[in-house]
Design an enzyme around this catalytic site. Structure first.
Site, PDB file in Angstrom:
ATOM      1  N   LYS A  17       0.839  -1.212   0.000  1.00 19.16           N
ATOM      2  CA  LYS A  17       0.000   0.000   0.000  1.00 19.16           C
ATOM      3  C   LYS A  17       0.869   1.256   0.000  1.00 19.16           C
ATOM      4  CE  LYS A  17      -2.167  -1.077   3.846  1.00 19.16           C
ATOM      5  NZ  LYS A  17      -1.457  -2.363   4.111  1.00 19.16           N
ATOM      6  N   ARG A  92      -9.798   1.022   8.628  1.00 19.32           N
ATOM      7  CA  ARG A  92      -9.480  -0.388   8.869  1.00 19.32           C
ATOM      8  C   ARG A  92     -10.616  -1.113   9.586  1.00 19.32           C
ATOM      9  NH1 ARG A  92      -3.585   0.642   8.732  1.00 19.32           N
ATOM     10  NH2 ARG A  92      -2.472  -1.324   8.602  1.00 19.32           N
ATOM     11  N   ARG A 131      10.984  -6.083   4.936  1.00 23.98           N
ATOM     12  CA  ARG A 131      10.880  -4.620   4.802  1.00 23.98           C
ATOM     13  C   ARG A 131      11.909  -3.913   5.679  1.00 23.98           C
ATOM     14  NH1 ARG A 131       5.118  -1.922   5.341  1.00 23.98           N
ATOM     15  NH2 ARG A 131       5.016  -3.094   7.282  1.00 23.98           N
ATOM     16  N   ARG A 166      10.943  -2.125  11.348  1.00 23.75           N
ATOM     17  CA  ARG A 166       9.884  -1.736  12.283  1.00 23.75           C
ATOM     18  C   ARG A 166       9.712  -2.815  13.342  1.00 23.75           C
ATOM     19  NH1 ARG A 166       4.970   0.024   8.425  1.00 23.75           N
ATOM     20  NH2 ARG A 166       3.892  -1.101  10.072  1.00 23.75           N
ATOM     21  N   ARG A 177      -1.250  -9.186  12.977  1.00 22.72           N
ATOM     22  CA  ARG A 177      -1.790  -8.136  12.104  1.00 22.72           C
ATOM     23  C   ARG A 177      -2.558  -8.734  10.930  1.00 22.72           C
ATOM     24  NH1 ARG A 177       3.557  -5.248  10.977  1.00 22.72           N
ATOM     25  NH2 ARG A 177       2.395  -3.876   9.586  1.00 22.72           N
TER      26      ARG A 177
HETATM   27  P1  ADP Z   1       0.990  -1.741   7.319  1.00 28.98           P
HETATM   28  O1  ADP Z   1       1.179  -0.846   6.151  1.00 28.98           O
HETATM   29  O2  ADP Z   1       2.130  -2.651   7.544  1.00 28.98           O
HETATM   30  O3  ADP Z   1      -0.344  -2.404   7.294  1.00 28.98           O
HETATM   31  P2  ADP Z   1       0.665   0.698   8.819  1.00 28.98           P
HETATM   32  O4  ADP Z   1       1.938   1.414   8.707  1.00 28.98           O
HETATM   33  O5  ADP Z   1      -0.455   1.127   7.943  1.00 28.98           O
HETATM   34  O6  ADP Z   1       0.945  -0.852   8.633  1.00 28.98           O
HETATM   35  O7  ADP Z   1       0.135   0.728  10.331  1.00 28.98           O
HETATM   36  C1  ADP Z   1       0.968   0.338  11.393  1.00 28.98           C
HETATM   37  C2  ADP Z   1       0.140   0.135  12.634  1.00 28.98           C
HETATM   38  O8  ADP Z   1      -0.507   1.366  12.998  1.00 28.98           O
HETATM   39  C3  ADP Z   1      -1.012  -0.868  12.513  1.00 28.98           C
HETATM   40  O9  ADP Z   1      -0.587  -2.198  12.727  1.00 28.98           O
HETATM   41  C4  ADP Z   1      -1.970  -0.381  13.617  1.00 28.98           C
HETATM   42  O10 ADP Z   1      -1.519  -0.760  14.899  1.00 28.98           O
HETATM   43  C5  ADP Z   1      -1.821   1.133  13.504  1.00 28.98           C
HETATM   44  N1  ADP Z   1      -2.812   1.710  12.571  1.00 28.98           N
HETATM   45  C6  ADP Z   1      -2.580   2.351  11.391  1.00 28.98           C
HETATM   46  N2  ADP Z   1      -3.718   2.744  10.807  1.00 28.98           N
HETATM   47  C7  ADP Z   1      -4.708   2.335  11.630  1.00 28.98           C
HETATM   48  C8  ADP Z   1      -6.137   2.410  11.583  1.00 28.98           C
HETATM   49  N3  ADP Z   1      -6.777   2.984  10.548  1.00 28.98           N
HETATM   50  N4  ADP Z   1      -6.840   1.867  12.614  1.00 28.98           N
HETATM   51  C9  ADP Z   1      -6.229   1.297  13.657  1.00 28.98           C
HETATM   52  N5  ADP Z   1      -4.900   1.176  13.766  1.00 28.98           N
HETATM   53  C10 ADP Z   1      -4.140   1.690  12.770  1.00 28.98           C
HETATM   54  P1  ADP Z   2       2.194  -1.839   3.165  1.00 27.40           P
HETATM   55  O1  ADP Z   2       2.190  -0.327   3.160  1.00 27.40           O
HETATM   56  O2  ADP Z   2       0.977  -2.422   2.498  1.00 27.40           O
HETATM   57  O3  ADP Z   2       2.408  -2.398   4.528  1.00 27.40           O
HETATM   58  P2  ADP Z   2       4.796  -1.603   1.797  1.00 27.40           P
HETATM   59  O4  ADP Z   2       4.529  -0.717   0.628  1.00 27.40           O
HETATM   60  O5  ADP Z   2       5.530  -1.030   2.938  1.00 27.40           O
HETATM   61  O6  ADP Z   2       3.426  -2.328   2.268  1.00 27.40           O
HETATM   62  O7  ADP Z   2       5.584  -2.890   1.237  1.00 27.40           O
HETATM   63  C1  ADP Z   2       5.998  -3.937   2.112  1.00 27.40           C
HETATM   64  C2  ADP Z   2       7.385  -4.458   1.665  1.00 27.40           C
HETATM   65  O8  ADP Z   2       7.275  -5.126   0.411  1.00 27.40           O
HETATM   66  C3  ADP Z   2       8.423  -3.360   1.466  1.00 27.40           C
HETATM   67  O9  ADP Z   2       9.674  -3.862   1.877  1.00 27.40           O
HETATM   68  C4  ADP Z   2       8.401  -3.107  -0.040  1.00 27.40           C
HETATM   69  O10 ADP Z   2       9.657  -2.656  -0.511  1.00 27.40           O
HETATM   70  C5  ADP Z   2       8.049  -4.468  -0.592  1.00 27.40           C
HETATM   71  N1  ADP Z   2       7.181  -4.422  -1.785  1.00 27.40           N
HETATM   72  C6  ADP Z   2       6.176  -3.534  -2.037  1.00 27.40           C
HETATM   73  N2  ADP Z   2       5.551  -3.837  -3.212  1.00 27.40           N
HETATM   74  C7  ADP Z   2       6.188  -4.946  -3.689  1.00 27.40           C
HETATM   75  C8  ADP Z   2       6.021  -5.759  -4.881  1.00 27.40           C
HETATM   76  N3  ADP Z   2       5.050  -5.469  -5.781  1.00 27.40           N
HETATM   77  N4  ADP Z   2       6.829  -6.820  -5.036  1.00 27.40           N
HETATM   78  C9  ADP Z   2       7.788  -7.120  -4.114  1.00 27.40           C
HETATM   79  N5  ADP Z   2       8.004  -6.406  -2.988  1.00 27.40           N
HETATM   80  C10 ADP Z   2       7.226  -5.326  -2.776  1.00 27.40           C
END
Ligand code: ADP
Ligand code: ADP
Ligand code: ZN
Length: 220
Positions: A17, A92, A131, A166, A177
């Site tokens: 994302k 979410r 990541r 992280r 998660r």
């Molecule tokens: P990822 O991209 O790996 O899903 P995020 O960076 O979006 O994780 O979010 C990290 C953490 O922040 C989540 O695991 C949750 O604990 C919290 N968080 C982020 N957005 C929300 C939301 N909309 N509602 C509740 N918790 C959230």
């Molecule tokens: P999210 O915001 O959904 O948690 P991220 O954008 O942070 O996800 O991506 C999670 C990990 O996967 C990062 O290390 C990123 O560099 C890698 N990644 C993202 N998109 C791709 C893809 N299409 N193929 C392989 N690795 C990816």
């Protein structure tokens, strides 16, 4: 068709994302609103919200809805979303989706599409455990040890700051998660489907392939 510019991304943790939201924001010149980034910044600065959110985040849980809704209302109050926005990680839960709908109705900036990035759990776990993120808050570049390695191991290509993992990207928190995603967040998919706003994009390919899928479906 005119390009859709009021967008949200939904998908499991680690699906890509953030990676895609940055590209969409650059391409459309609209703000990228990541609630994860906002929360991590609040934790670093030890604000009241940050202190409250930290334990939920570290354990792989969700931060309570009322805290999140307050954060998103404050973010939209900045008034920079008239030309569009890309929401990443919000909503979410169903109460968050309902609160967002009311807020955006009031602002006359309703969502035009909820883009679901679809991918298997196995692929997502590989992505998320590899990541690494730039430790420089102003940079926020994201890497992957295997799929998107930096030129010099452990260092950011853009600003040379050390990369970090992280705390919630350790396997135990990742599993929790993912479970939260399937049990709770996936319920917002029928919510957007019922409003004819849900667009599904295959999240399995390379970042370029996924981005091409998003551009095709959103018309830009
Ligand atoms: P990822 O991209 O790996 O899903 P995020 O960076 O979006 O994780 O979010 C990290 C953490 O922040 C989540 O695991 C949750 O604990 C919290 N968080 C982020 N957005 C929300 C939301 N909309 N509602 C509740 N918790 C959230
Ligand atoms: P999210 O915001 O959904 O948690 P991220 O954008 O942070 O996800 O991506 C999670 C990990 O996967 C990062 O290390 C990123 O560099 C890698 N990644 C993202 N998109 C791709 C893809 N299409 N193929 C392989 N690795 C990816
Ligand atoms: Zn950097």
């Amino acid at each position: 068709m005119a390009a859709l510019t009021r967008l949200l991304l939904v998908g499991p943790p680690g699906v890509g994302k953030g990676t895609q939201a940055k590209r969409i924001a650059d391409s459309l010149r609209v703000p990228h609103i990541s609630t994860g980034d906002i929360l991590r910044d609040a934790v670093k600065r030890a604000t009241p919200v940050g202190l409250k959110a930290k334990e939920f985040m570290d354990s792989g849980g969700l931060v309570p809805d009322e805290v999140m809704i307050g954060i998103i209302e404050e973010r939209f109050a900045a008034g920079d979303c008239a030309k569009g926005y890309i929401l990443d990680g919000f909503p979410r839960t169903t109460p968050q989706a309902e609160a967002l709908e009311r807020l955006l109705e009031r602002l006359k900036l309703p969502i035009e599409a909820a883009i679901q990035l679809d991918c298997s759990d196995a692929v997502v776990v590989e992505r998320i455990t590899g990541r690494r993120s730039c430790s420089n808050k102003a940079c926020q570049a994201t890497y992957h040890v295997e799929f998107l390695p930096p030129k010099n191991a452990g260092k950011c290509d853009r600003c040379s700051s050390p990369l970090e993992q992280r705390t919630d990207d350790a396997l135990d928190a990742v599993k929790k998660r993912l479970e939260k995603f399937h049990r709770e967040t996936s319920r917002i998919l029928p919510y957007y489907e019922a409003r004819k706003l849900l667009l599904v994009v295959d999240g399995k390919g390379t970042p370029d392939q996924v981005f091409a899928g998003i551009r095709r479906i959103a018309g830009f």
